[in-house]
Design an enzyme around this catalytic site. Sequence first.
Site, short mmCIF file in Angstrom:
data_model
loop_
_atom_site.label_atom_id
_atom_site.label_comp_id
_atom_site.label_asym_id
_atom_site.label_seq_id
_atom_site.Cartn_x
_atom_site.Cartn_y
_atom_site.Cartn_z
CE LYS A 80 41.35 48.61 54.10
NZ LYS A 80 42.07 47.43 53.63
CG ASN A 81 45.10 49.11 52.15
OD1 ASN A 81 44.51 48.50 53.03
ND2 ASN A 81 44.63 49.21 50.91
CB CYS A 95 38.34 37.73 49.98
SG CYS A 95 38.99 38.92 48.83
NE ARG A 149 43.28 39.76 48.09
CZ ARG A 149 42.78 40.76 48.81
NH1 ARG A 149 41.49 40.86 48.98
NH2 ARG A 149 43.57 41.67 49.33
CG ASP A 192 51.97 32.91 43.29
OD1 ASP A 192 51.01 33.62 43.68
OD2 ASP A 192 52.49 33.06 42.17
CG LEU A 193 54.07 36.71 43.00
CD1 LEU A 193 53.51 38.03 42.54
CD2 LEU A 193 55.14 36.22 42.03
CG ASP A 235 41.66 49.38 46.85
OD1 ASP A 235 41.11 48.36 47.25
OD2 ASP A 235 42.90 49.48 46.71
NE ARG A 272 37.75 43.89 56.51
CZ ARG A 272 38.25 43.08 55.58
NH1 ARG A 272 37.44 42.30 54.90
NH2 ARG A 272 39.54 43.04 55.33
#
Length: 451
Positions: free
Chosen positions: A30-31, A125, A130, A133-134, A313, A405
């Site tokens: 997924k990622n 979330c 989350r 800024d970077l 995760d 998901r």
Amino acid sequence: MLDTLDELRTRFVIEGGRSLTGAVSAPGAKNAALPIMAASILAAGEVVLHYVPRITDVDVMAAILESLGARVREHSGGTLVIDTSSLDSYCPPYALVSKLNASFDVTGALLARFNRAEVPQPGGCVLGPRAVDLHLAGFQRLGAAVSLEHGSVVAAGATLEGADVELGQPSVGATKNIMLAATRARGTTIIRNAAKEPEVADLAGFINAMGGCVRGQGTPTIRIDGVRKLHGCEYTIIPDRLVAGTYLLGAAITAGDVTVTGIDPGCLHALCRTLKTCGCELTTEGASVRARGVASFRPVDVSTGPYPGFPTDLQPPLVAYLSLAQGTSHVEESIFDARFVYVSELARMGADIKVSGRQAIVKGVEKLKDAVVEAPDIRAGGALVLAALAAQGTSEIGGLQYIDRGYEFFEERLASLGASIMRASVVAPVQPRTDMGDTMQMPKVVTPFSA
Ligand code: EPU
């Protein structure tokens, strides 16, 4: 996407106490798939992606691309054809972007293609705020002006110039977005303290397949030489190490014997080392990893960290496993502020876990008991499923809209390993109970999953 009542009505029903045994293949990651789909914006042509997982996050990312003018079609199971030649918008709608954090990946790609992106700022979330800024500081280093207008991040720069970007922390999202924005910048961009995750390296591989020039992926220093144009290509997504790890933990928690095929064992090193410390037997052969669990196992102290550290995760499924250890484990979460939210649900199954900030003390209990629980996010969903597989009795797990998901055909794959798991639907109307405030009473009919 399911509507709210459907989400409430659909649950996994799991009869615990059976060991998982057999072989299962890892689906596409997924990622990796999500940022690669976002990166197809750069191609201005047709991209064919193989091994795309069939999960709802991919559907949402496809809808985001379509909202920008792309054509997306599924060629066959797991193969997507994305044509971004007629893309005519750099403003994806909030209704879609808000569905998943990875949607913010389109920002860097849109900025590179149109010199402008207007993307709704991701909110927080269940895992925490989350922040981005970077990402934004990186865009600014490349010469883009960045502002927040009507809730959207607006990044614009007539020409982007390569730059030296040092990340304050090895953010996966910032590394991807800056890499995407830099692909067509003038000159060379160096990202220091970059994320080393295999999914980030896969995105770099895809950019190169489109004619880009990225080097050093998988190391803390990534170099991107800007190119004028990128083209369509055919690309195969890497396998999902996080889903693979969930199945290995499934073997561990049920004292089973599971082989995950089609996965690079190297990307599961931290998990395998941890499971070995607990007493599991881990063997690797070629592109497969086999885990054999034992009924009685040792606790372990673990801190999550950026790759190649223990993946955040897999922290929830690991905690589910450790809740049955012969002793006390200490688990520290170093990536997300609020990644222990699911612990209260595990406690309802009899787990003994105390959380203080980013630390959890997990005292092993003799057994977990059946309960009706609710998954608050994707990986917590994986953890609750594993707990239910090991628990005595029949548990019900809600929140499948999160599990779907990230876990492709989860119940089918678990059933193929011997689990008793079904997707249950409520067919009678949901009625508020008068004696328990707004608690729902949900008469249900259980239907077996369909393949
Ligand atoms: N952070 C900042 N500022 C930034 C960026 C990040 O403070 O500009 C903070 C975040 O608030 C967070 C931490 O740094 O607390 C980690 O953020 P990172 O950018 O590394 O992660 P991400 O891109 O938001 C990806 C995965 C997550 C995975 C993390 C860590 C995707 C789509 N998501 O998130 O996966 O947990 O990296 O490896 O790739 C999941 O798959 O369920 C999932 C949450």
